[in-house]
Design an enzyme around this catalytic site. Structure first.
Site, mmCIF file in Angstrom:
data_model
loop_
_atom_site.group_PDB
_atom_site.id
_atom_site.type_symbol
_atom_site.label_atom_id
_atom_site.label_comp_id
_atom_site.label_asym_id
_atom_site.label_seq_id
_atom_site.Cartn_x
_atom_site.Cartn_y
_atom_site.Cartn_z
ATOM 1 N N ARG A 118 -6.481 10.182 0.127
ATOM 2 C CA ARG A 118 -6.157 10.696 -1.212
ATOM 3 C C ARG A 118 -7.421 10.877 -2.034
ATOM 4 O O ARG A 118 -7.547 11.792 -2.827
ATOM 5 C CB ARG A 118 -5.191 9.728 -1.904
ATOM 6 N N HIS A 175 0.869 -1.185 0.000
ATOM 7 C CA HIS A 175 0.000 0.000 0.000
ATOM 8 C C HIS A 175 0.899 1.226 0.000
ATOM 9 O O HIS A 175 1.841 1.304 0.802
ATOM 10 C CB HIS A 175 -0.873 -0.031 1.256
HETATM 11 O O1 MEZ Z 1 -9.086 -1.956 -0.239
HETATM 12 C C1 MEZ Z 1 -8.213 -1.504 0.514
HETATM 13 O O2 MEZ Z 1 -7.124 -2.058 0.649
HETATM 14 C C2 MEZ Z 1 -8.445 -0.220 1.220
HETATM 15 C C3 MEZ Z 1 -9.779 0.376 1.043
HETATM 16 C C4 MEZ Z 1 -7.469 0.317 1.928
HETATM 17 C C5 MEZ Z 1 -7.454 1.699 2.392
HETATM 18 O O3 MEZ Z 1 -6.596 2.424 1.939
HETATM 19 O O4 MEZ Z 1 -8.296 2.091 3.199
#
Ligand code: MEZ
Length: 480
Positions: free
Chosen positions: A327, A307
């Site tokens: 974001r 992420h």
């Molecule tokens: O689907 C995901 O991983 C998600 C919504 C994560 C996030 O940034 O909140």
């Protein structure tokens, strides 16, 4: 660059950066040069099993070898139609549906029921529900986001079942955010062409797991907590149950079942590539090794999702999720010299690679333990109106406030964090793995997302495929 000096650039350039037009990136060479999935030196060849010869992240390849000695029992401690291993969203959805289809169900989980990545999922769940959207557009976005590597049949099921899954959750009591006139609010998703993210503030997963848990308990489904699965039982090439360690770890417990559903989640706690993780503790690829050791096949298992915005500072928050919803509400990524260097709503793997590139090229901000770039969260209130950060991102606000950072006025430092396994156990449209009577759903299963999952597709995945797995496991158990 020094923290303080860099912070001054961010504040000085904020208004200019707010209107900077940066194209959405789709750059294969950026990925090849900077994304951890392309760093083959941290991969290892599998030397056994159905995927022998494939290369996987070293930590995952090693985890697959974990195959502790299980006792052999003449008589089971429990006997059931459907055994579900895993107490997060996919496991709970599978349990509800298996029970609805007439099966006797046991759900066994190594922690407390509900302690899972579902519970800490923040941003939301995707579904094509707006007038401007459709399951076909949703499919196209997700397929290209996953580098055209998804199993198209599985992805189509995911996209087609969005609306129905949201309604199912609403009926279980999940109260998604709505406008004043009662319409579901949909927000933007990185890499998508339409808005389709539904949320409950920034604690969507918690609301979902609470609703699922209540339903499982009110359905009187047997739940065994603190039971760690160590081996699947295979008879005549069919899975017929599993062996667990007891809560006190003193003895082993045999649960015999006509069908087993694995819903054990991914690999975040393996800290692949040395990255921190956004996951809850104990997410060690258990289901993958259980299934792989009885012959199951993996698909896209080499593909992990980092992420883009894990917290990089304060150190205590290292790797914790800074939801993409920040974001999607307007916060932008800014480098050490105050430049907006990437369109923050590009696809996740692209944004991750762009951040790593900035940091490796000396345009990151040094912290005590590492490096990061800025996420300028105060932009959100400038775009959406005062108070939006506190009202729409209350969990994020509180997480940083507890460490002395007020995100309504201060930008934060972020760096990629290990978040998700894009692939996993190969399944068909019924969630059947390549081993008879063994089903898989949720993050442990692969094929749905190809090589990069879009935001919100995992919470939908656990509902759609959790339910499919439960239903089919129940049906198979009745045929035996
Ligand atoms: O689907 C995901 O991983 C998600 C919504 C994560 C996030 O940034 O909140």
């Amino acid at each position: 660059m020094d923290f303080k000096e860099s912070l001054e650039y961010v504040v000085k350039n904020r208004i200019r950066n707010l209107s900077a037009e940066i194209p959405v990136l789709n750059d294969q060479s950026l990925l090849a040069d900077y994304h951890p999935n392309y760093k083959k030196q941290s991969f290892k060849m599998l030397d056994f099993g159905a995927n022998k010869g494939d290369y996987l992240p070293t930590e995952l390849a090693d985890a697959l070898k974990y195959n502790p000695k299980a006792e052999i029992f003449d008589l089971p401690h429990y006997e059931t139609d459907v055994l579900i291993i895993g107490g997060g969203g996919a496991g709970a959805a599978a349990a509800i549906e298996a029970k609805k289809n007439g099966a006797k169900v046991i759900l066994a989980t190594k922690f407390r029921f509900g302690d899972s990545n579902t519970a800490i999922a923040k941003g939301g769940i995707s579904a094509a529900i707006s007038d401007a959207d459709s399951p076909e557009i949703y499919f196209d976005d997700s397929f290209s986001g996953g580098h055209q590597k998804a199993n198209q049949k599985l992805l189509k099921i995911l996209c087609d079942k969005g609306r129905q899954s949201i309604e199912w959750l609403q009926n279980l009591g999940v109260n998604f955010d709505k406008t004043r006139d009662g319409k579901l609010i949909v927000n933007a998703v990185g890499g998508a062409t339409k808005k389709r993210l539904l949320s409950v503030k920034d604690h969507t997963g918690l609301e979902i797991i609470k609703a699922l848990k209540s339903k499982v308990l009110s359905d009187n489904i047997t739940v065994l907590e603190n039971h760690t699965a160590i081996s699947l039982v295979l008879e005549n090439e069919r899975v017929t149950g599993a062996i667990f360690t007891s809560p006190d770890k003193v003895e082993q417990i045999y649960i015999k079942a006509a069908a087993v559903v694995l819903a054990t989640g991914g690999v975040g706690s393996l800290k692949c590539g040395g990255f921190p993780t956004s996951n809850c503790h104990g997410i060690t690829g258990d289901g993958l090794s259980l299934a792989y050791n009885v012959g199951a096949k993996l698909i896209n298992a080499e593909s992990l999702q980092y992420h883009p915005t894990g917290a990089a500072f304060p150190d205590k928050l290292l790797g914790k999720l800074v939801t993409e919803k920040a974001r999607s509400l307007g916060a932008r990524l800014i480098n050490a010299t105050g430049e907006c260097f990437v369109n923050s709503m590009s696809s996740r793997d692209t944004v991750t690679a762009a951040i790593i590139k900035e940091c490796e090229s000396g345009r990151g901000v040094k912290t005590e333990k590492g490096v990061g770039v800025w996420l300028d969260i105060p932009m959100i209130d400038l775009i959406m109106g005062d108070g939006t950060v506190k009202s729409d991102l209350p969990s994020l606000y509180k997480m940083f406030k507890a460490e002395g950072v007020d995100i309504t006025t201060e930008p934060i430092l972020v760096y990629p964090t290990l978040h998700y396994q894009n692939g996993g156990l190969q399944i068909d449209e019924h969630c059947q793995t390549t081993v008879k009577n063994l089903f898989a759903a949720g993050e442990v299963a692969g094929g749905i997302h190809g090589e990069n999952r879009l935001m919100g597709n995992s919470l939908l995945d656990i509902i759609v495929f959790g339910r499919i797995a439960g239903e089919n496991a129940a049906k198979i158990s009745k045929k035996i």
